[in-house]
Scaffold this motif. Structure first.
Motif, PDB file in Angstrom:
ATOM      1  N   SER A   1      76.594  55.646 -89.472  1.00  0.00           N
ATOM      2  CA  SER A   1      77.519  55.788 -88.346  1.00  0.00           C
ATOM      3  C   SER A   1      77.219  54.745 -87.269  1.00  0.00           C
ATOM      4  CB  SER A   1      77.436  57.196 -87.757  1.00  0.00           C
ATOM      5  OG  SER A   1      77.837  58.166 -88.695  1.00  0.00           O
ATOM      6  N   PHE A   2      75.928  54.581 -86.956  1.00  0.00           N
ATOM      7  CA  PHE A   2      75.543  53.563 -85.980  1.00  0.00           C
ATOM      8  C   PHE A   2      75.796  52.152 -86.525  1.00  0.00           C
ATOM      9  CE2 PHE A   2      72.913  56.849 -83.831  1.00  0.00           C
ATOM     10  CZ  PHE A   2      73.349  56.617 -82.534  1.00  0.00           C
ATOM     11  N   LEU A   3      75.557  51.968 -87.819  1.00  0.00           N
ATOM     12  CA  LEU A   3      75.772  50.656 -88.421  1.00  0.00           C
ATOM     13  C   LEU A   3      77.233  50.247 -88.331  1.00  0.00           C
ATOM     14  CD1 LEU A   3      74.548  48.301 -90.057  1.00  0.00           C
ATOM     15  CD2 LEU A   3      75.099  49.588 -92.134  1.00  0.00           C
ATOM     16  N   SER A   4      78.130  51.152 -88.667  1.00  0.00           N
ATOM     17  CA  SER A   4      79.559  50.856 -88.620  1.00  0.00           C
ATOM     18  C   SER A   4      80.024  50.606 -87.187  1.00  0.00           C
ATOM     19  CB  SER A   4      80.355  52.012 -89.224  1.00  0.00           C
ATOM     20  OG  SER A   4      80.107  52.139 -90.598  1.00  0.00           O
TER      21      SER A   4
ATOM     22  N   ILE B   1      83.618  53.136 -74.722  1.00  0.00           N
ATOM     23  CA  ILE B   1      84.651  53.923 -75.383  1.00  0.00           C
ATOM     24  C   ILE B   1      84.912  53.454 -76.812  1.00  0.00           C
ATOM     25  CG2 ILE B   1      86.490  52.486 -74.391  1.00  0.00           C
ATOM     26  CD1 ILE B   1      86.619  56.273 -75.224  1.00  0.00           C
ATOM     27  N   TYR B   2      84.933  52.139 -77.048  1.00  0.00           N
ATOM     28  CA  TYR B   2      85.156  51.644 -78.415  1.00  0.00           C
ATOM     29  C   TYR B   2      84.008  52.082 -79.331  1.00  0.00           C
ATOM     30  CZ  TYR B   2      89.065  48.483 -77.283  1.00  0.00           C
ATOM     31  OH  TYR B   2      90.281  47.958 -76.921  1.00  0.00           O
ATOM     32  N   PHE B   3      82.783  51.842 -78.874  1.00  0.00           N
ATOM     33  CA  PHE B   3      81.625  52.191 -79.693  1.00  0.00           C
ATOM     34  C   PHE B   3      81.608  53.681 -79.998  1.00  0.00           C
ATOM     35  CE2 PHE B   3      77.289  53.565 -80.385  1.00  0.00           C
ATOM     36  CZ  PHE B   3      76.805  52.624 -81.279  1.00  0.00           C
ATOM     37  N   ALA B   4      81.893  54.506 -78.997  1.00  0.00           N
ATOM     38  CA  ALA B   4      81.901  55.959 -79.194  1.00  0.00           C
ATOM     39  C   ALA B   4      82.971  56.363 -80.201  1.00  0.00           C
ATOM     40  CB  ALA B   4      82.130  56.667 -77.860  1.00  0.00           C
TER      41      ALA B   4
ATOM     42  N   PHE C   1      81.968  55.327 -83.650  1.00  0.00           N
ATOM     43  CA  PHE C   1      80.888  56.172 -84.155  1.00  0.00           C
ATOM     44  C   PHE C   1      81.427  57.483 -84.725  1.00  0.00           C
ATOM     45  CE2 PHE C   1      77.739  59.508 -83.748  1.00  0.00           C
ATOM     46  CZ  PHE C   1      76.614  58.934 -84.336  1.00  0.00           C
ATOM     47  N   VAL C   2      82.313  58.150 -83.980  1.00  0.00           N
ATOM     48  CA  VAL C   2      82.806  59.443 -84.462  1.00  0.00           C
ATOM     49  C   VAL C   2      83.692  59.268 -85.696  1.00  0.00           C
ATOM     50  CG1 VAL C   2      82.608  60.589 -82.234  1.00  0.00           C
ATOM     51  CG2 VAL C   2      84.759  59.463 -82.837  1.00  0.00           C
TER      52      VAL C   2
ATOM     53  N   GLY D   1      84.593  64.169 -82.614  1.00  0.00           N
ATOM     54  CA  GLY D   1      83.190  64.475 -82.877  1.00  0.00           C
ATOM     55  C   GLY D   1      83.025  65.886 -83.423  1.00  0.00           C
ATOM     56  N   ILE D   2      83.807  66.823 -82.889  1.00  0.00           N
ATOM     57  CA  ILE D   2      83.775  68.200 -83.380  1.00  0.00           C
ATOM     58  C   ILE D   2      84.289  68.259 -84.821  1.00  0.00           C
ATOM     59  CG2 ILE D   2      84.760  70.503 -83.086  1.00  0.00           C
ATOM     60  CD1 ILE D   2      84.852  69.918 -80.064  1.00  0.00           C
TER      61      ILE D   2
END
Length: 269
Positions: free
Chosen positions: A118-121, A174-177, A180-181, A248-249
């Motif tokens: 998830s962090f890698l992507s 916001i983009y990274f978040a 990530f989700v 995220g949920i």
């Protein structure tokens, strides 16, 4: 980072960077400026180079750079961003199906791999956007003073004085978040399903479904695509993260279902 992960992240980075450039090239009207008929009656007595220059100057703005680069890309952006997470298929096949003695704590190992991908992507996609804005920032200028609601929590005149830093900070917040989700959701789907087309198809349906629902009920705050157009909406900084929390949920639910399935298979072997 494994060789395969490095290869896929490189491909994802290249696809995203190229897609941003191509979308901007056509959506900003740069292509039309280069190919338009300068022999038209109203232009024939004018200097072609001067006309082109005046048109090009008009589109070399930060607002056009960001908006046009996303125009053709946004609907397919989730599918491109999550490509590195598909390597979890290989991890699942190779590691999780070997036998009971492979890991002392399979649940913990699954969580580590899911967070890793998830962090890698998210990092790969955010880096591609950062590089694109850094290159584009060398040639563009700010043309408006109010960029929208996302500047709500920023200092006064921050966008006016630092447009590059504004967009870079937007990428890594916001983009990274959002990236990530979306990747987290994909990992949950990978754990449950066996085919790539199933994972990407369901991810697209989730994004499209929530987007359609947000339009029907008039609640853009839950639309994940609004996170990618935060610069061009009235949503305030914190409101832009509502869709991220919602997804995220969804990701947590899918991760739990996928992890349970893997653990059941693991215990049966």
């Amino acid at each position: 980072m494994k060789k395969l992960d490095l290869k896929v992240t490189g491909v994802t980075f290249s696809i995203l960077l190229a897609s941003l450039m191509i979308s901007w090239f056509f959506s900003s009207y740069f292509f039309e400026i280069l190919t338009m008929d300068y022999q038209a009656p109203d232009l024939i007595n004018s200097d072609k180079r001067e006309i082109q220059k005046s048109f090009i100057i008009r589109i070399l703005t930060w607002e056009t750079l960001v908006d046009a680069s996303m125009f053709y890309l946004i609907n397919f952006l989730p599918l491109i961003v999550v490509l590195p997470t598909l390597n979890l298929f290989n991890v699942k096949r190779v590691n999780y199906q070997i036998g009971k003695n492979r890991y002392l704590n399979l649940s913990k190992e699954i969580k580590k791999k899911v967070l890793y991908y998830s962090f890698l992507s998210a990092g790969t996609a955010s880096l591609a956007f950062s590089v694109f804005y850094s290159i584009g920032g060398l040639f563009v200028y700010r043309s408006i003073e109010n960029i929208g609601g996302y500047s709500f929590l920023y200092p006064n005149n921050f966008y006016i004085n630092h447009p590059y830093l504004f967009f870079i900070s937007m990428v890594w917040t916001i983009y990274f978040a959002a990236f990530f989700v979306l990747s987290f959701i994909t990992c949950g789907l990978v754990l449950y399903y066996q085919k790539v087309y199933q994972v990407l198809g369901i991810l697209f349906l989730i994004c499209f479904g929530v987007s359609s629902l947000s339009n029907i009920i008039g609640l853009p705050i839950i639309n994940i695509y609004s996170a990618f157009t935060s610069y061009n909406t009235q949503l305030k900084t914190y409101e832009s993260f509502v869709s991220v929390v919602l997804f995220g949920i969804i990701g947590q639910v899918l991760f739990f279902i996928g992890k349970t399935k893997v653990q059941c298979f693991y215990e049966a072997n």
